[in-house]
Design a protein around this motif. Sequence first.
Motif, PDB file in Angstrom:
ATOM      1  N   ALA A  98      13.662  31.624   5.994  1.00  0.00           N
ATOM      2  CA  ALA A  98      14.006  30.420   6.759  1.00  0.00           C
ATOM      3  C   ALA A  98      13.380  29.179   6.143  1.00  0.00           C
ATOM      4  N   PRO A  99      14.161  28.161   5.840  1.00  0.00           N
ATOM      5  CA  PRO A  99      13.606  26.922   5.279  1.00  0.00           C
ATOM      6  C   PRO A  99      12.840  26.137   6.349  1.00  0.00           C
ATOM      7  N   ILE A 100      11.795  25.462   5.929  1.00  0.00           N
ATOM      8  CA  ILE A 100      11.018  24.630   6.842  1.00  0.00           C
ATOM      9  C   ILE A 100      10.931  23.184   6.357  1.00  0.00           C
ATOM     10  N   SER A 101      11.479  22.877   5.179  1.00  0.00           N
ATOM     11  CA  SER A 101      11.296  21.549   4.583  1.00  0.00           C
ATOM     12  C   SER A 101      11.820  20.394   5.440  1.00  0.00           C
ATOM     13  N   PRO A 102      12.929  20.536   6.213  1.00  0.00           N
ATOM     14  CA  PRO A 102      13.295  19.408   7.079  1.00  0.00           C
ATOM     15  C   PRO A 102      12.213  19.078   8.108  1.00  0.00           C
ATOM     16  N   VAL A 103      11.550  20.102   8.645  1.00  0.00           N
ATOM     17  CA  VAL A 103      10.454  19.851   9.586  1.00  0.00           C
ATOM     18  C   VAL A 103       9.286  19.182   8.869  1.00  0.00           C
ATOM     19  N   THR A 104       8.986  19.637   7.655  1.00  0.00           N
ATOM     20  CA  THR A 104       7.923  19.018   6.866  1.00  0.00           C
ATOM     21  C   THR A 104       8.226  17.546   6.618  1.00  0.00           C
ATOM     22  N   ALA A 105       9.480  17.242   6.267  1.00  0.00           N
ATOM     23  CA  ALA A 105       9.871  15.854   6.022  1.00  0.00           C
ATOM     24  C   ALA A 105       9.707  15.004   7.271  1.00  0.00           C
ATOM     25  N   LEU A 106      10.136  15.521   8.414  1.00  0.00           N
ATOM     26  CA  LEU A 106      10.012  14.790   9.676  1.00  0.00           C
ATOM     27  C   LEU A 106       8.544  14.549  10.024  1.00  0.00           C
ATOM     28  N   LEU A 107       7.718  15.561   9.818  1.00  0.00           N
ATOM     29  CA  LEU A 107       6.295  15.450  10.134  1.00  0.00           C
ATOM     30  C   LEU A 107       5.630  14.382   9.272  1.00  0.00           C
ATOM     31  N   LEU A 108       5.926  14.401   7.970  1.00  0.00           N
ATOM     32  CA  LEU A 108       5.333  13.409   7.080  1.00  0.00           C
ATOM     33  C   LEU A 108       5.811  12.002   7.421  1.00  0.00           C
ATOM     34  N   ALA A 109       7.109  11.856   7.665  1.00  0.00           N
ATOM     35  CA  ALA A 109       7.648  10.534   8.001  1.00  0.00           C
ATOM     36  C   ALA A 109       7.059  10.017   9.306  1.00  0.00           C
ATOM     37  N   ALA A 110       6.737  10.933  10.220  1.00  0.00           N
ATOM     38  CA  ALA A 110       6.189  10.526  11.514  1.00  0.00           C
ATOM     39  C   ALA A 110       4.822   9.864  11.383  1.00  0.00           C
TER      40      ALA A 110
END
Length: 363
Positions: A98-110
């Motif tokens: 399962a990919p998690i990179s979209p969540v990582t991107a959202l977390l960093l942008a937040a």
Amino acid sequence: MSNVFRELLKKVGSGNHTGENLTRAEAASATKMMLLGEATPAQIGAFLIAHRIKRPTGEELAGMLDAYDELGPKLQPFDSGRPAIALGIPYDGRTRTAPISPVTALLLAAVGQPVIMHGGDRLPTKYGLPLIDIWQGLGVDWTTLPLAKTQQVFEQTGIGFIYLPQHFPLTTSIWEYRDQLGKRPPLATMELIWCPYAGDAHVITGFVHPPTEGMFKIALGLRGITKFTLVKGLEGSCDLPRDRTAIITLSPSVASQEVERLHLVPRDYGFTTKNVPLGTTEELVADIQDVLAGKPGELMQTALWNGGFYLWRSGICSDMPEGLAKAEELLTNGTVAAKLQELSQSTPLGNSKFKIQNYNLHK
């Protein structure tokens, strides 16, 4: 037929004894001639498979990046106070984990760290789950945005996505060759370290085979990229694994001037050694929505493991324990969910078959 291209093809396709590596300028020229259709289909197909058999050099990858830099799109910098992170993830997607990179991107942008992603639709050779489908499942449709609108979203939310069919259509023909050949050409390796950004960037990418790591370091050095992170990640991505030690190469710091090799053991930080398998897209989206709602689970563990590392690596947090604690705080208090809502409101939903979940941000 291009006589110039034929000479370059002869260099890479002449075998172990008489074949030669291309110079950086020659690799750039060959890439441009393929993208612009100046070489014939027979020449392009022969070049791609011959170059794969020969294996690329770091100098050749740098030349290919030069061509992409000249012909391709770029997002422009804005006043964020931080170098943008460019996440390099295989375009042919995921099939096992399962990919998690979209969540990582959202977390960093937040927390104010700009992130750029790039890719296309389901593509050869794996035809795995691409990033664009995950984003659509979360209510964010990048596929219809012209580059100017993507720039606007990037400046507003801190996340940008270069969607190749829309923003770099010259690459379309290369995917057709890749499908017919059934093998990834060196262009697929180069794409992982492509940075479609005009400002100061931190290139983060995954790799599978150790020789690729060495090529990346050479190519990035020739291109003047001084901040990079290379991860032996899940299926060639920059998602940190949980079933084994994460092997990571960090670019030299100002103080040390030495490339650092980092080994992160999940058990040392309280994580079980288990990757989350990939089910259907709908199941993955539902699991991501649970993560953004702060619900515990296996994918939440993966999100924390990755989020903690990248918060530390980007300089938001001073060490891994602080990064892990910060990631948990952001995911459980609704901050990351709010970033997704902001992003979804900035992009048209189009015909996405998924709709964003309404999160309780005041739990």
